[in-house]
Design a protein around this motif. Structure first.
Motif, PDB file in Angstrom:
ATOM      1  N   ALA A 168     -49.813  16.735 -35.256  1.00 36.03           N
ATOM      2  CA  ALA A 168     -50.299  16.718 -34.105  1.00 36.03           C
ATOM      3  C   ALA A 168     -51.730  17.286 -34.141  1.00 36.03           C
ATOM      4  CB  ALA A 168     -49.436  17.076 -32.594  1.00 36.03           C
ATOM      5  N   GLN A 169     -51.778  18.209 -34.747  1.00 35.28           N
ATOM      6  CA  GLN A 169     -53.559  18.761 -34.331  1.00 35.28           C
ATOM      7  C   GLN A 169     -54.274  18.211 -35.629  1.00 35.28           C
ATOM      8  OE1 GLN A 169     -50.150  20.558 -35.976  1.00 35.28           O
ATOM      9  NE2 GLN A 169     -49.799  21.172 -33.517  1.00 35.28           N
ATOM     10  N   ASP A 170     -54.073  17.006 -36.129  1.00 36.04           N
ATOM     11  CA  ASP A 170     -55.152  15.688 -36.847  1.00 36.04           C
ATOM     12  C   ASP A 170     -55.612  14.377 -36.055  1.00 36.04           C
ATOM     13  OD1 ASP A 170     -54.746  16.896 -39.695  1.00 36.04           O
ATOM     14  OD2 ASP A 170     -52.478  16.176 -39.702  1.00 36.04           O
ATOM     15  N   SER A 171     -54.875  14.882 -34.424  1.00 31.75           N
ATOM     16  CA  SER A 171     -55.293  13.545 -34.275  1.00 31.75           C
ATOM     17  C   SER A 171     -56.759  14.065 -33.750  1.00 31.75           C
ATOM     18  CB  SER A 171     -54.044  14.397 -32.329  1.00 31.75           C
ATOM     19  OG  SER A 171     -54.914  12.352 -31.539  1.00 31.75           O
ATOM     20  N   ALA A 172     -57.370  14.524 -33.728  1.00 36.04           N
ATOM     21  CA  ALA A 172     -59.372  14.323 -33.311  1.00 36.04           C
ATOM     22  C   ALA A 172     -59.543  13.403 -34.801  1.00 36.04           C
ATOM     23  CB  ALA A 172     -59.755  15.528 -32.771  1.00 36.04           C
ATOM     24  N   ALA A 173     -58.824  14.449 -36.078  1.00 33.79           N
ATOM     25  CA  ALA A 173     -59.867  13.443 -37.027  1.00 33.79           C
ATOM     26  C   ALA A 173     -59.392  12.509 -37.439  1.00 33.79           C
ATOM     27  CB  ALA A 173     -59.336  14.574 -38.026  1.00 33.79           C
ATOM     28  N   LEU A 174     -58.222  11.849 -36.671  1.00 31.93           N
ATOM     29  CA  LEU A 174     -58.004  10.209 -37.136  1.00 31.93           C
ATOM     30  C   LEU A 174     -58.236   9.558 -35.982  1.00 31.93           C
ATOM     31  CD1 LEU A 174     -53.510  10.888 -37.823  1.00 31.93           C
ATOM     32  CD2 LEU A 174     -55.638  10.407 -39.363  1.00 31.93           C
TER      33      LEU A 174
END
Length: 153
Positions: free
Chosen positions: A12-18
């Protein structure tokens, strides 16, 4: 993989990067807000931990997500080409320009292929750009005769 690329499953912490990477697929400014981004963020939050219905592999280099792909299970009517009616849609395969040529796309697609097998899918479907078709050909994907069509609502 070379150049310190590390394959892992997105969190979930990868949302902005994705969302930044997905924006590049559509030649969007990485920081530009748009209505699709809020919908994509909600969709990702809903499916990121659903290991049976979605797969989100990423490649991380020095702590930065530089490549990703998406696999989503699509349930349909069983038929001769999809005997169990379980197909996986492969989408949003993207590597940041400066990290291309290191096999990251191949690693991501193979990860989704392995996941598709693990969930007992029949096949994987995708829409390829001319640039990406070489990768898919190399991995054994075949071009179908059926044209892809869409209707915007």
């Amino acid at each position: 993989m070379t150049h310190n690329g590390h394959l892992r499953t997105a969190t979930a912490q990868d949302s902005a990067a994705l969302l930044r990477l997905w924006g590049l697929l559509f030649d969007e400014d990485a920081d530009r807000e748009g209505p699709w981004r809020s919908h994509a963020a909600k969709w990702f939050a809903r499916f990121v931990d659903d290991r049976d219905d979605a797969r989100f592999p990423v490649i991380e280099v020095d702590g930065v997500v530089v490549a990703t792909a998406i696999g989503t299970l699509e349930l349909g009517v069983p038929n001769p080409q999809c005997t169990k009616g379980r197909s996986v849609r492969l989408a949003n395969v993207i590597t940041m320009t400066e990290h291309r040529g290191h096999g990251y796309g191949t690693a991501l697609v193979l990860d989704v292929l392995n996941w598709a097998r693990s969930i007992d899918a029949d096949r994987i479907d995708l829409s390829a750009t001319a640039e990406g078709q070489r990768l898919y050909d190399k991995l054994g994907f075949t071009l179908t005769a059926a044209p892809r069509m869409k209707f915007i609502l």
